[in-house]
Design an enzyme around this catalytic site. Structure first.
Site, PDB file in Angstrom:
ATOM      1  N   GLU A 191      47.320  42.514  45.941  1.00 20.18           N
ATOM      2  CA  GLU A 191      46.073  43.224  45.668  1.00 20.18           C
ATOM      3  C   GLU A 191      45.236  42.650  44.534  1.00 20.18           C
ATOM      4  O   GLU A 191      44.353  43.310  43.995  1.00 20.18           O
ATOM      5  CB  GLU A 191      46.331  44.715  45.413  1.00 20.18           C
ATOM      6  CG  GLU A 191      46.263  45.547  46.662  1.00 20.18           C
ATOM      7  CD  GLU A 191      47.606  45.666  47.386  1.00 20.18           C
ATOM      8  OE1 GLU A 191      47.729  46.548  48.232  1.00 20.18           O
ATOM      9  OE2 GLU A 191      48.538  44.872  47.131  1.00 20.18           O
ATOM     10  N   TYR A 233      46.228  41.691  41.479  1.00 18.21           N
ATOM     11  CA  TYR A 233      46.724  41.903  40.126  1.00 18.21           C
ATOM     12  C   TYR A 233      47.320  40.601  39.574  1.00 18.21           C
ATOM     13  O   TYR A 233      47.272  39.559  40.222  1.00 18.21           O
ATOM     14  CB  TYR A 233      47.732  43.048  40.107  1.00 18.21           C
ATOM     15  CG  TYR A 233      47.126  44.390  40.454  1.00 18.21           C
ATOM     16  CD1 TYR A 233      46.143  44.960  39.655  1.00 18.21           C
ATOM     17  CD2 TYR A 233      47.540  45.103  41.579  1.00 18.21           C
ATOM     18  CE1 TYR A 233      45.587  46.193  39.961  1.00 18.21           C
ATOM     19  CE2 TYR A 233      46.990  46.337  41.898  1.00 18.21           C
ATOM     20  CZ  TYR A 233      46.014  46.874  41.089  1.00 18.21           C
ATOM     21  OH  TYR A 233      45.456  48.091  41.402  1.00 18.21           O
ATOM     22  N   ARG A 284      56.322  43.158  46.266  1.00 18.58           N
ATOM     23  CA  ARG A 284      55.135  43.425  47.093  1.00 18.58           C
ATOM     24  C   ARG A 284      54.306  42.156  47.164  1.00 18.58           C
ATOM     25  O   ARG A 284      53.760  41.687  46.156  1.00 18.58           O
ATOM     26  CB  ARG A 284      54.307  44.574  46.529  1.00 18.58           C
ATOM     27  CG  ARG A 284      53.117  44.966  47.417  1.00 18.58           C
ATOM     28  CD  ARG A 284      52.546  46.300  46.979  1.00 18.58           C
ATOM     29  NE  ARG A 284      51.303  46.635  47.646  1.00 18.58           N
ATOM     30  CZ  ARG A 284      51.187  47.395  48.733  1.00 18.58           C
ATOM     31  NH1 ARG A 284      52.285  47.869  49.295  1.00 18.58           N
ATOM     32  NH2 ARG A 284      50.017  47.671  49.258  1.00 18.58           N
ATOM     33  N   HIS A 309      41.435  43.904  45.476  1.00 17.14           N
ATOM     34  CA  HIS A 309      40.501  45.006  45.250  1.00 17.14           C
ATOM     35  C   HIS A 309      39.052  44.534  45.214  1.00 17.14           C
ATOM     36  O   HIS A 309      38.144  45.344  45.408  1.00 17.14           O
ATOM     37  CB  HIS A 309      40.853  45.740  43.957  1.00 17.14           C
ATOM     38  CG  HIS A 309      42.101  46.551  44.046  1.00 17.14           C
ATOM     39  ND1 HIS A 309      42.394  47.368  45.112  1.00 17.14           N
ATOM     40  CD2 HIS A 309      43.162  46.670  43.204  1.00 17.14           C
ATOM     41  CE1 HIS A 309      43.562  47.958  44.929  1.00 17.14           C
ATOM     42  NE2 HIS A 309      44.051  47.539  43.790  1.00 17.14           N
ATOM     43  N   GLN A 342      38.004  60.280  49.088  1.00 21.37           N
ATOM     44  CA  GLN A 342      37.126  61.032  48.189  1.00 21.37           C
ATOM     45  C   GLN A 342      37.864  61.643  47.006  1.00 21.37           C
ATOM     46  O   GLN A 342      37.356  61.649  45.881  1.00 21.37           O
ATOM     47  CB  GLN A 342      36.410  62.141  48.969  1.00 21.37           C
ATOM     48  CG  GLN A 342      35.391  61.637  49.962  1.00 21.37           C
ATOM     49  CD  GLN A 342      34.721  62.773  50.715  1.00 21.37           C
ATOM     50  OE1 GLN A 342      34.436  63.818  50.151  1.00 21.37           O
ATOM     51  NE2 GLN A 342      34.489  62.582  52.001  1.00 21.37           N
TER      52      GLN A 342
END
Length: 671
Positions: free
Chosen positions: A165, A167, A215, A253, A340
């Site tokens: 992701e 990081y 991961r 991201h 949300q």
């Protein structure tokens, strides 16, 4: 449907998992509230009691400069063990197993001391990182190992090393962010050294039966990212370094491709998962857009993965696994991937909860069990607020009658589900229908409740959930034949022309624009999604990217708003950019600061900065806000009938199902 693969046991290191369902790691920010460790313990223990096979915590940084934000947690001292032992003990009491995720955010860390393999600010962070020296990289390897040791001392069954992701570890493995010329950068082999040294150091520091999960980024979705063959080779080296299990991450991201919003088809990333699975002999865990047991069973049965990771679905329903085991999958409160109440809140420095389950993250705040007295309760309105209240009140033992003037339940959810990328709203409607029936709620469809129906002592409590009505702006010619409301459009009651103007650019305006542009299959078919967003399904290209296909919209759409700010400014942090990107590709024009003077045969008359314009359009569609539907208020007051008001009937702000369901649930547990 039965789930033989999903419900089968699996041994990982010395831990036997009772099923293949895992709660994926998710940052909640619960540690920023009062009684943080009690909240975290209750949060995870509730999921353990729901029979999830394994829980992965949110990320804990091994060092202070690696936190996701200034309030995010670090685990680097024995002084912190008591608070972690509270969490692990509560999970174990509930029959669960829990793994601590170690996450160093790298250049994504929203702190001024953030660090990275090389210089270069992430576009999603205001802080530029400092590049790490070689000595500091080796010190970080030791920090990961120390945090793993502390996790074992705290009673966790293992650790997950977050390497995807975008990081820190992912920043080392990708050439786009690693420009080093020491032993941790340059060639493919050197870029992999940092994660492999971490795995080896962790493996050496903990017991042989302690789980070490890695991961991996199975597809970077970034220019300059790894190719599929490189990822497969990396996975083989992860296994050789000592990992017991590989979890799959998708994208960064800051990638320009959505990875887990509702716009992404279910199970879209399985080919990337299979690429890793085929490369290794240890178990592999699939993730991203897996929100129902049918999808999970299909993935495992196909051989693409051994387990499935679901983070947001366990916010939505902590009993997901138990309901699956009992054959009650229709009773699962399904994650609709709206983001949300979870990701959007996290990205704006608030704590996570869930639109469909307001109890998530607030377990210690809600009463459990039956009400002290069973009451007769009338609910007027079968939209999200009315249905949520009725289900929760009936579960507490109340006798509930639900009046709905329309011929079907759902209210404005029935329009939302028609919007491309929002088909998951069908699952919310299914859940409510099933639970209303299970809890013996008496439903009167096509019945517009009157004072006579509600008064005269027939009910102990009356709840008004009549929702909203479209606001009609004061524009000359507003009743012209060209003018339609968003309800006319989304329900299919009206035929819409080829060129349209949309007045109002809130969430409804953007939804209507997307609805009118076509491509309704993009969020349902992976092939359509990959084509639209430029994803290489074979993952042969660096980062798994290709040029995106040109979008051929079926209409010309113009959007207008009175405010002078950028259109879409207040859309959801994690999903608004997706909507805006789609509309840009479809060449939708967006005009801010518009004043409307008339609608006539010539079209929409408006002005911007004092300059007048006429836009020739076939239709003008009103998305100019809502007003609360309060027809019954005065009559009930006059008749002396006391009532509660919830949802849009209380506050008409967009189509705010998040607030409506939260308010409804809180009222239900208070009666």
């Amino acid at each position: 449907m039965t789930f033989p693969h999903l419900l089968s046991e699996l041994r990982v290191a010395d831990t036997v998992l009772p099923n293949r369902m895992v709660m994926g790691a998710m940052h909640t920010r619960l540690e920023t509230l009062d009684r943080p460790h009690e909240r975290l313990a209750a949060f995870y223990a509730t999921r353990a009691a729901g029979e999830i096979g394994l829980i992965l915590t949110g990320g804990y940084s091994p060092t202070p400069e690696g936190v996701m934000d200034k309030d995010a947690p670090v685990l680097n001292s024995v002084d912190q063990l008591p608070e972690h032992r509270l969490v692990t003990s509560e999970v174990h009491k509930a029959g669960g197993r829990i793994v601590l995720q170690i996450l160093h955010a790298g250049r994504y860390a929203k702190v001024p001391t953030c660090v990275a393999p090389s210089l270069g600010k992430a576009r999603i962070n205001v802080f530029p990182p400092r590049d790490l020296s070689t000595r500091e990289v080796w010190e970080l390897v030791e920090s990961y190992a120390h945090t793993a040791y502390l996790a074992e001392e705290a009673g966790y069954e293992g650790v997950e090393i977050m390497g995807s992701e975008g990081y820190l570890i992912n920043e080392f493995t990708a050439a786009i962010t690693n420009h080093r010329d020491d032993e941790f950068g340059g060639s493919f082999d050197k870029r992999l050294r940092f994660p492999l040294e971490i795995i080896k150091a962790v493996r050496a520091r903990v017991d042989s039966g302690f789980m070490v999960i890695y991961r991996i980024s199975a597809i970077d979705l970034m220019d300059g990212g790894m190719t599929g063959p490189e990822i497969a080779e990396f996975a083989r080296r992860v296994e050789a370094a000592g990992a017991d299990l590989i979890n799959i991450g998708v994208g960064w991201h800051e990638s320009g491709v959505p990875t887990m919003a509702a716009a992404v088809p279910r199970g879209a990333w399985i080919s990337a998962v299979r690429n890793v699975k085929d490369a290794v002999s240890i178990p592999v865990m699939a993730s991203n857009r897996i929100n129902m047991p049918e999808t999970a069973e299909e993935i495992i049965a196909s051989g693409a993965a051994d387990l499935v990771s679901m983070a947001r679905p366990l916010l939505a329903d902590p009993d997901f696994a138990r309901k699956t085991r009992l054959g009650l999958s229709t009773e699962i409160n399904t994650c609709i991937a709206c983001n949300q109440a979870c990701l959007d809140r996290i990205f704006t420095d608030r704590t996570a909860t869930c639109l469909v389950n307001p109890r998530a993250g607030r377990e210690i705040e809600f009463k459990a069990g039956k009400a002290a007295e069973a009451k007769r309760i009338a609910v007027v309105g079968g939209g999200p607020a009315g249905m949520a209240f009725a289900v929760n009140a009936a579960e507490r033992g109340h006798h509930v009658t639900l009046f709905e003037a329309a011929s079907q339940l759902g209210g404005q959810l029935n329009m939302a589900k028609a919007v491309p990328g929002k088909s998951e709203f069908n699952e919310m409607l299914r859940y409510f229908r099933v639970m209303l029936e299970k809890n013996w709620v008496k439903i009167q469809l096509g019945k517009k409740a009157t004072v006579d129906d509600l008064g005269g002592g027939k009910f102990d409590e009356v709840v008004i959930a009549t929702g909203v009505l479209p606001r009609t702006p004061d524009i000359h010619g507003i009743n012209h034949a060209k003018v339609l409301s968003y309800i006319d459009v989304l329900t299919g009651r009206a035929t819409v022309g080829n060129t349209v103007a949309i007045i109002g650019a809130g969430g409804i305006g953007f939804d209507v624009a997307e609805f009118l542009l076509g491509d309704h299959d993009e969020g349902l078919k992976p092939s359509s999604f990959f084509k639209a967003w430029g994803v290489d399904a074979t993952n042969a290209t660096p980062g798994g990217l290709l040029p995106a296909a040109e979008h051929a919209p079926i209409r010309t759409v113009h959007m207008f708003q009175r405010k002078t700010e950028t259109l879409g400014k207040n859309l959801g942090k994690s999903t608004g950019w997706i909507l805006k990107a789609r509309l840009r590709k479809a060449k939708v024009t967006m005009t801010a600061g518009a004043s409307y003077s008339a609608i006539d045969d010539h079209g929409l008359h408006y002005s911007v900065d004092g300059e007048s314009h006429v836009l020739q359009v076939d239709n003008v569609i009103l998305c100019a806000g809502q007003v609360s539907n309060r027809e019954l208020y005065a009559e009930l007051d006059q008749a002396g009938v006391k009532f509660h008001v919830i949802g849009g009937a209380d506050v008409a702000s967009e189509l705010d199902a998040l607030r409506a369901i939260d308010q409804a649930t809180r009222l239900a547990v208070s009666i």
